[in-house]
Design a protein around this motif. Structure first.
Motif, short mmCIF file in Angstrom:
data_model
loop_
_atom_site.label_atom_id
_atom_site.label_comp_id
_atom_site.label_asym_id
_atom_site.label_seq_id
_atom_site.Cartn_x
_atom_site.Cartn_y
_atom_site.Cartn_z
N PHE A 112 50.69 34.76 53.53
CA PHE A 112 50.10 36.09 53.37
C PHE A 112 49.47 36.22 51.98
N ASN A 113 50.19 35.77 50.97
CA ASN A 113 49.66 35.85 49.60
C ASN A 113 48.41 35.00 49.40
N ILE A 114 48.37 33.84 50.04
CA ILE A 114 47.16 33.01 49.98
C ILE A 114 45.99 33.77 50.60
N GLY A 115 46.23 34.41 51.73
CA GLY A 115 45.18 35.19 52.38
C GLY A 115 44.70 36.34 51.51
N VAL A 116 45.63 37.02 50.86
CA VAL A 116 45.26 38.12 49.96
C VAL A 116 44.45 37.58 48.79
N ASP A 117 44.90 36.47 48.21
CA ASP A 117 44.16 35.88 47.09
C ASP A 117 42.76 35.47 47.50
N MET A 118 42.63 34.89 48.68
CA MET A 118 41.31 34.46 49.15
C MET A 118 40.40 35.67 49.38
N SER A 119 40.97 36.74 49.88
CA SER A 119 40.14 37.94 50.11
C SER A 119 39.71 38.56 48.79
N LEU A 120 40.56 38.49 47.78
CA LEU A 120 40.20 39.03 46.47
C LEU A 120 39.10 38.20 45.83
N ILE A 121 39.17 36.88 46.01
CA ILE A 121 38.11 36.01 45.49
C ILE A 121 36.80 36.33 46.18
N HIS A 122 36.87 36.51 47.50
CA HIS A 122 35.66 36.81 48.28
C HIS A 122 35.07 38.16 47.86
N ILE A 123 35.90 39.14 47.63
CA ILE A 123 35.43 40.47 47.24
C ILE A 123 34.81 40.45 45.85
N SER A 124 35.40 39.66 44.94
CA SER A 124 34.91 39.66 43.56
C SER A 124 33.63 38.85 43.37
N GLU A 125 33.28 38.00 44.34
CA GLU A 125 32.03 37.23 44.23
C GLU A 125 30.84 38.15 44.48
N PRO A 126 29.81 38.04 43.65
CA PRO A 126 28.61 38.87 43.89
C PRO A 126 27.91 38.42 45.18
N THR A 127 27.41 39.36 45.90
CA THR A 127 26.69 39.01 47.12
C THR A 127 25.26 38.62 46.77
N ARG A 128 24.76 37.64 47.45
CA ARG A 128 23.39 37.16 47.19
C ARG A 128 22.46 37.71 48.27
N ARG A 129 21.38 38.26 47.84
CA ARG A 129 20.38 38.75 48.79
C ARG A 129 19.15 37.85 48.73
N SER A 130 18.66 37.51 49.85
CA SER A 130 17.50 36.62 49.89
C SER A 130 16.21 37.41 49.88
#
Length: 128
Positions: free
Chosen positions: A110-128
């Motif tokens: 569960f903690n790995i999943g939470v950490d992965m979601s936090l990494i995903h949220i903190s990454e800036p989204t790229r727009r093409s």
């Protein structure tokens, strides 16, 4: 509920239900043997003690599995016959060890999943 438990507990635990290895209450045999009864007790009480036990080293919970396996193997391979008290105690230890390993691994995943979601949220989204 009682009929359901009497039907499904032996199936869930893979219990042999031998009368000489089971407890009786008011002349009626428990639906599972002494060892499986111990496992069930360990599984039920472990969530209550989880917060006290979770800081122990993980090897402790693996060690709690050994008495049941040892007692069962010795009994299967020799003429030694364990008694229901030993079966109950080794079952309780096994149930606690097994449930703690399950709960710790679940919390870890569960903690790995939470950490992965936090990494995903903190990454800036790229727009093409």
């Amino acid at each position: 509920m009682k009929r359901w438990l009497c039907k499904w507990l032996p199936i869930i635990f893979g219990c042999h239900q031998r009368p000489e290895r089971s407890f009786f209450f008011h002349g009626k045999q428990f639906p599972i043997c002494a060892r499986c009864t111990g496992e069930l007790i360990g599984i039920i009480v472990t969530p209550i003690g989880y917060f006290f036990l979770k800081n122990l080293p993980i090897w402790v919970f693996f060690v709690l599995l050994i008495p049941l396996v040892t007692d069962g193997l010795i009994q299967a391979k020799t003429k030694y016959e364990s008694d229901n008290t030993k079966r109950l105690i080794t079952g309780i230890l096994f149930g606690i060890g097994l449930m703690m390993l399950f709960m710790i691994s679940t919390a870890y995943c569960f903690n790995i999943g939470v950490d992965m979601s936090l990494i995903h949220i903190s990454e800036p989204t790229r727009r093409s």
